[in-house]
Design a protein around this motif. Sequence first.
Motif, PDB file in Angstrom:
ATOM      1  N   VAL A  14      12.034   7.612 -22.690  1.00 43.12           N
ATOM      2  CA  VAL A  14      11.921   7.829 -21.247  1.00 43.12           C
ATOM      3  C   VAL A  14      11.494   6.519 -20.600  1.00 43.12           C
ATOM      4  N   LEU A  15      12.321   6.020 -19.686  1.00 43.16           N
ATOM      5  CA  LEU A  15      11.981   4.817 -18.927  1.00 43.16           C
ATOM      6  C   LEU A  15      11.104   5.261 -17.762  1.00 43.16           C
ATOM      7  N   HIS A  16       9.926   4.656 -17.667  1.00 42.96           N
ATOM      8  CA  HIS A  16       8.907   5.179 -16.748  1.00 42.96           C
ATOM      9  C   HIS A  16       8.181   4.024 -16.087  1.00 42.96           C
ATOM     10  N   GLY A  17       7.741   4.223 -14.887  1.00 43.18           N
ATOM     11  CA  GLY A  17       6.887   3.239 -14.224  1.00 43.18           C
ATOM     12  C   GLY A  17       5.559   3.141 -14.952  1.00 43.18           C
ATOM     13  N   THR A  18       4.975   1.963 -14.994  1.00 39.96           N
ATOM     14  CA  THR A  18       3.767   1.777 -15.799  1.00 39.96           C
ATOM     15  C   THR A  18       2.489   2.265 -15.132  1.00 39.96           C
ATOM     16  N   ASP A  19       2.473   2.432 -13.809  1.00 44.31           N
ATOM     17  CA  ASP A  19       1.241   2.833 -13.136  1.00 44.31           C
ATOM     18  C   ASP A  19       0.781   4.231 -13.551  1.00 44.31           C
ATOM     19  N   GLY A  43       8.376   1.124 -20.325  1.00 42.77           N
ATOM     20  CA  GLY A  43       8.632   0.554 -19.007  1.00 42.77           C
ATOM     21  C   GLY A  43       8.520  -0.950 -19.104  1.00 42.77           C
ATOM     22  N   SER A  44       8.215  -1.583 -17.999  1.00 40.07           N
ATOM     23  CA  SER A  44       8.063  -3.035 -18.024  1.00 40.07           C
ATOM     24  C   SER A  44       7.038  -3.473 -16.990  1.00 40.07           C
ATOM     25  N   GLN A  45       6.453  -4.598 -17.255  1.00 36.25           N
ATOM     26  CA  GLN A  45       5.482  -5.178 -16.331  1.00 36.25           C
ATOM     27  C   GLN A  45       6.142  -6.108 -15.322  1.00 36.25           C
ATOM     28  N   HIS A  87      -3.833   8.733 -26.143  1.00 37.40           N
ATOM     29  CA  HIS A  87      -4.832   7.661 -26.150  1.00 37.40           C
ATOM     30  C   HIS A  87      -4.410   6.429 -25.352  1.00 37.40           C
ATOM     31  N   ALA A  88      -3.254   6.484 -24.709  1.00 42.93           N
ATOM     32  CA  ALA A  88      -2.769   5.332 -23.950  1.00 42.93           C
ATOM     33  C   ALA A  88      -3.534   5.197 -22.639  1.00 42.93           C
ATOM     34  N   ARG A  89      -3.891   3.972 -22.313  1.00 42.95           N
ATOM     35  CA  ARG A  89      -4.584   3.696 -21.050  1.00 42.95           C
ATOM     36  C   ARG A  89      -4.139   2.339 -20.528  1.00 42.95           C
ATOM     37  N   ASN A  97       0.394  -7.224 -22.071  1.00 48.54           N
ATOM     38  CA  ASN A  97      -0.384  -6.327 -22.924  1.00 48.54           C
ATOM     39  C   ASN A  97      -1.287  -5.447 -22.055  1.00 48.54           C
ATOM     40  N   ALA A  98      -0.675  -4.738 -21.134  1.00 49.16           N
ATOM     41  CA  ALA A  98      -1.408  -3.954 -20.143  1.00 49.16           C
ATOM     42  C   ALA A  98      -2.024  -2.692 -20.712  1.00 49.16           C
ATOM     43  N   PHE A  99      -1.424  -2.133 -21.760  1.00 48.74           N
ATOM     44  CA  PHE A  99      -1.891  -0.859 -22.300  1.00 48.74           C
ATOM     45  C   PHE A  99      -2.719  -1.063 -23.558  1.00 48.74           C
TER      46      PHE A  99
END
Length: 150
Positions: A14-19, A43-45, A87-89, A97-99
């Motif tokens: 699933v391609l998803h927005g990262t917010d 997704g992508s940053q 557990h993703a945040r 490396n946002a998550f």
Amino acid sequence: MVRDSYDDYEGFVVLHGTDTMAYTAAALSYLVQDSEKPIVLTGSQQPMANPFADAKLNPYHSVLYACEPASRDVSVVLGGEIICGTHARKQRTMSFNAFTSMNFPPRTSTLPSSAARQSKSTSQRRSATVAVAASSVFSPQRNEISSPGW
């Protein structure tokens, strides 16, 4: 899309927005518990037009992970890491490396290097029946965004 097509595919990307990706991953983890099939959110940053964007590599890694025989349940694949959906945040908004994985180690990366990928037998992967879908669709005619049903 996942609910309606669950029996038709061996995995989902699933391609998803990262917010809001971490929230969706957690919700899916509780809605689709103990799934034998991988449901991978990515997704992508950076936008794809950016020369250093992760918009091409993250979906590629997600499909590779979804095709692994050991992949299952809901996961987030970003920046070369595989994180359990519950557990993703998202901790950073600007870096690749946002998550991070909260209170749980990231899943062991099965994302092969290019040399390992070339030598790996295709019989060790799932068949290529992995569905890829965008999490929302922009309709320029109506100037609105609609989300497909799960």
